[in-house]
Scaffold this active site. Structure first.
Site, PDB file in Angstrom:
ATOM      1  N   VAL A  12       3.280   5.402   7.940  1.00 35.63           N
ATOM      2  CA  VAL A  12       2.491   4.418   8.677  1.00 35.63           C
ATOM      3  C   VAL A  12       1.729   3.522   7.719  1.00 35.63           C
ATOM      4  O   VAL A  12       1.658   2.301   7.907  1.00 35.63           O
ATOM      5  CB  VAL A  12       1.544   5.129   9.668  1.00 35.63           C
ATOM      6  CG1 VAL A  12       0.611   4.132  10.337  1.00 35.63           C
ATOM      7  CG2 VAL A  12       2.358   5.878  10.725  1.00 35.63           C
ATOM      8  N   TYR A  13       1.176   4.106   6.668  1.00 34.89           N
ATOM      9  CA  TYR A  13       0.505   3.317   5.631  1.00 34.89           C
ATOM     10  C   TYR A  13       1.460   2.266   5.066  1.00 34.89           C
ATOM     11  O   TYR A  13       1.115   1.082   4.958  1.00 34.89           O
ATOM     12  CB  TYR A  13       0.013   4.250   4.524  1.00 34.89           C
ATOM     13  CG  TYR A  13      -0.672   3.561   3.372  1.00 34.89           C
ATOM     14  CD1 TYR A  13      -2.020   3.244   3.432  1.00 34.89           C
ATOM     15  CD2 TYR A  13       0.023   3.243   2.206  1.00 34.89           C
ATOM     16  CE1 TYR A  13      -2.661   2.624   2.366  1.00 34.89           C
ATOM     17  CE2 TYR A  13      -0.603   2.624   1.144  1.00 34.89           C
ATOM     18  CZ  TYR A  13      -1.946   2.307   1.227  1.00 34.89           C
ATOM     19  OH  TYR A  13      -2.573   1.682   0.172  1.00 34.89           O
ATOM     20  N   GLY A  14       2.682   2.680   4.731  1.00 39.39           N
ATOM     21  CA  GLY A  14       3.663   1.751   4.181  1.00 39.39           C
ATOM     22  C   GLY A  14       4.041   0.668   5.164  1.00 39.39           C
ATOM     23  O   GLY A  14       4.189  -0.506   4.797  1.00 39.39           O
TER      24      GLY A  14
END
Length: 261
Positions: free
Chosen positions: A165-167
């Site tokens: 999700v960060y990416g």
């Protein structure tokens, strides 16, 4: 003396007002210190006032000009107030480094709680959108053009199964960066991003604590054989914000020691 020689003597960002989010620690604090050394007047913003105060006092002790304001990037009113504060204190806004962000707990995407997804999205994507919107308005009102740099990640440029999700959110920041560059270029506002590789910050140290060996793997995957210091990412952001990068916009600049080469 030509303009380039004058800029070098005065500082890379001489005469500019810069807003830096996530400025209490890590890359943001390094950027605030560097921008001040390069002649900018800097408004530091983050959630933790004690950290902001410490960095601000350090900058002032070194002869720089800085002030700070508490800011929650997930809150629209807070972001607008922080950008307004820069204009209130210094009379204008020329530059912005949207660095603030949070990391997810490492693991597969199906194991991330929905509440964590919402929190990360609110800060890492919505917060950048809120900041850019406020910054563009301030630049229009107070300066003839400007420059914005968003902090992305090389994890946005490839599959990211550990931080999915960060990416994904950082990839969305890349898209916002490119779209804004096209939209606001005619107004003289440049918009770029830096995509750091492995950089030893508090965020990465927390990741290492959760999954030991992360930093060693970063080094092993990097041709230069080491992680970055936050100052090295700040240097790239400073160049992109400066007039020396006057023909650069819409770029996501990898600062990764060759990891994506």
């Amino acid at each position: 003396m030509n303009d380039t020689q004058t800029t070098r003597r005065q500082g890379l960002l001489a005469g500019k007002v810069a807003f830096v989010s996530g400025a209490g620690r890590g890359i943001g604090a390094a950027a605030a210190r560097l921008f001040a050394r390069e002649g900018a007047r800097v408004l530091l913003a983050a959630r933790t006032e004690a950290q902001l105060k410490a960095v601000t006092e350090e900058i002032r002790a070194a002869g720089g000009t800085a002030d700070h304001t508490v800011c929650d990037l997930a809150d629209a009113a807070s972001v607008q107030a922080a950008v307004d504060r820069a204009v209130e204190v210094y009379g204008r806004l020329d530059l912005a480094f949207n660095n603030g962000g949070v990391i997810q707990h490492p693991g597969p995407l199906d194991e991330l709680p929905e509440a964590d997804f919402d929190r990360i999205t609110a800060v890492n994507l919505k917060g950048v959108w809120l900041a850019m919107s406020a910054e563009v308005k301030a630049m229009r009102a107070t300066a003839s053009g400007g420059a914005i740099v968003n902090n992305s990640s090389i994890g946005s440029l490839r599959a990211n199964p550990v931080l999915p999700v960060y990416g994904a959110l950082k990839r969305a920041v890349n898209s916002l960066t490119e779209s804004a560059a096209v939209t606001y270029g005619p107004e003289g506002i440049r918009v770029n991003a830096v995509a750091p590789g492995g950089t030893v910050t508090d965020m990465v140290r927390a990741w290492e604590a959760d999954t030991p060996g992360v930093i060693d793997r970063m080094k092993a995957q990097t041709p230069l054989g080491r992680t970055a210091d936050p100052d090295e990412i700040a240097e790239a952001a400073a160049w992109l914000l400066s007039d020396r990068a006057s023909y650069v916009t819409g770029t996501v600049l990898r600062v990764d020691g060759g990891a994506r080469a």
